[in-house]
Design a protein around this motif. Structure first.
Motif: not given
Ligand SMILES: NC(=O)C1=CN([C@@H]2O[C@H](COP(=O)(O)OP(=O)(O)OC[C@H]3O[C@@H](n4cnc5c(N)ncnc54)[C@H](O)[C@@H]3O)[C@@H](O)[C@H]2O)C=CC1
Ligand SMILES: CCCCCC(=O)/C=C/[C@H]1[C@H](O)CC(=O)[C@@H]1CCCCCCC(=O)O
Length: 261
Positions: A86-87, A125-133, A231-233
Motif C-alpha cells: 500500500x505504501x 491499471x493492473x487491477x490493484x487497490x491503489x496506494x501512495x508513493x 503527513x504526506x502518506x
C-alpha cells in the motif's frame, strides 16, 4: 488514509531518515519491509524493531536497489510475505561526487524504478487497490550547491519525475498518490560523508563552506522528517505535492505556477 492493516516498503530503511520512517509506520500498526544494501545494519535494525514492536511486523530484505532484478524481487517478497502493498517510500540515497554515475543510479534511476514497481503492485491499471508513493529529494533541489553538482542534479530529477508521474496517475486514474519530500540538513551518517575525499572527490576542498552552511541553516533530526512523511502518506488530498522541511520554516509546501500546457 487509515493506516490500519496497510503494508509498506521503505528503501534505505535500516538507518537515518529511512529508519525513523520505518519506526513511525510501525507505531501506526503498518507492516514494513526494510529494504537496504547494508546487511549488518539491516540485521541489527530488524532485531531492535522486533524487540520494540513485536515479531512479525517487519522484515529486512537485503537489496542493492540499483540492481533492477533484485529490486523487483524485494517488492515481490514483500507482497508474498505480507499479502499486499500500500505504501512505498523511495528513500535510499548516496552522496558521491567521485563516483557520480553511481549517484545517478541510486538517487534517480532507482527512484524511477521503485516508483514503476510500486505502480505494478498498487495501480488500478493492473487491477490493484491503489496506494501512495513518497520519493525523497532534498532542499539541494532548490538551493543548488557548488559542493554537490551531481547530487543536486539527481534531487532536481526526483522532483521533476515525481510531479510528472503524479499527474499521469491522476489523469489515468491509477489510484496511487505520488509525492516528494525535500529535507534540509538532517543528522544522519550521510551528512558526515561531506568530510570524505572518497565521497566528495575534488569538491572536498569546500567542506568548510558546507559546515558553515549547516551552522547557518541548522540540522534537523530524523523524527522531524518522519513526521512530514507520515503527513504526506495519510493526507489523501495530496498528489504531486512537494513538501519541504527546514529548521526555519518546519514542514511546509513548495508552490508552483499553475500548469500552462
Ligand atoms: N541527511 C541529510 O542531510 C539529507 C538526506 N536527504 C536524503 O534522504 C535520503 C536518506 O538519507 P539519510 O538517511 O541521510 O542517509 P543514510 O546514509 O543515513 O541512510 C541511507 C540508507 O540507504 C542505504 N542505501 C544506500 N545505497 C543503497 C543501495 N544501492 N541499495 C539499497 N540501499 C542503499 C544505506 O545502506 C543506508 O542504510 C537520501 O535520499 C538523501 O539524499 C535529503 C536531504 C538531506
Ligand atoms: C551529504 C548529503 C547532504 C545532504 C543534505 C542536503 O541535501 C543538502 C542540501 C544543501 C545543499 O548542499 C545546499 C543547501 O543550501 C542545502 C541545504 C539548505 C538548507 C536550507 C534551509 C533554508 C531555510 O531554513 O529556510
Amino acid at each position: 488514509m487509515s493506516l490500519t492493516g496497510k503494508v509498506a516498503l521503505v528503501t534505505g530503511g535500516a538507518q537515518g531518515i529511512g529508519r525513523a520512517v520505518v519506526e513511525s509506520l510501525l507505531q501506526s500498526s503498518v507492516k514494513v519491509a526494510v529494504v537496504d544494501l547494508n546487511q549488518e545494519v539491516g540485521c541489527e535494525c530488524k532485531v531492535q524493531l522486533d524487540t520494540e514492536y513485536g515479531e512479525g511486523n517487519c522484515t529486512f530484505i537485503q537489496c542493492d536497489i540499483t540492481d533492477g532484478d533484485t529490486l523487483k524481487d524485494a517488492f515481490q517478497t514483500t507482497v508474498d510475505q505480507f499479502g499486499q502493498l500500500d505504501i512505498v517510500v523511495n528513500n535510499a540515497g548516496i552522496n558521491n561526487e567521485k563516483d557520480w554515475e553511481k549517484t545517478i543510479q541510486v538517487n534517480l534511476t532507482s527512484v524511477i524504478k521503485g516508483t514503476y514497481l510500486a505502480l505494478d503492485h498498487m495501480s488500478k491499471e493492473h487491477g490493484k487497490r491503489g496506494g501512495v508513493v513518497i520519493n525523497v529529494s532534498s532542499m539541494a533541489a532548490f538551493l543548488h550547491s557548488p559542493h554537490q553538482p551531481v547530487y543536486t542534479a539527481t534531487k532536481h530529477g526526483v522532483i521533476g519525475f515525481t510531479r510528472a508521474i503524479a499527474d499521469a496517475s491522476s489523469l489515468a486514474d491509477y489510484g496511487v498518490r505520488i509525492n516528494v519530500l525535500c529535507p534540509a540538513f538532517v543528522d544522519t551518517p550521510l551528512l558526515h560523508s561531506v568530510e570524505n575525499e572518497a565521497n566528495m572527490g575534488k569538491f572536498v576542498k569546500f567542506k568548510d563552506d558546507f559546515k558553515h552552511s549547516m551552522n547557518k541553516f541548522g540540522v534537523l533530526k530524523p523524527p522531524q522528517i518522519a513526521e512530514g512523511m507520515m503527513r504526506m502518506i495519510m493526507d489523501s488530498s495530496l498528489n504531486g505535492a512537494v513538501m519541504k522541511i527546514t529548521c526555519s520554516k518546519g514542514i511546509h509546501f513548495h508552490t508552483y505556477e499553475p500548469l500552462s500546457a
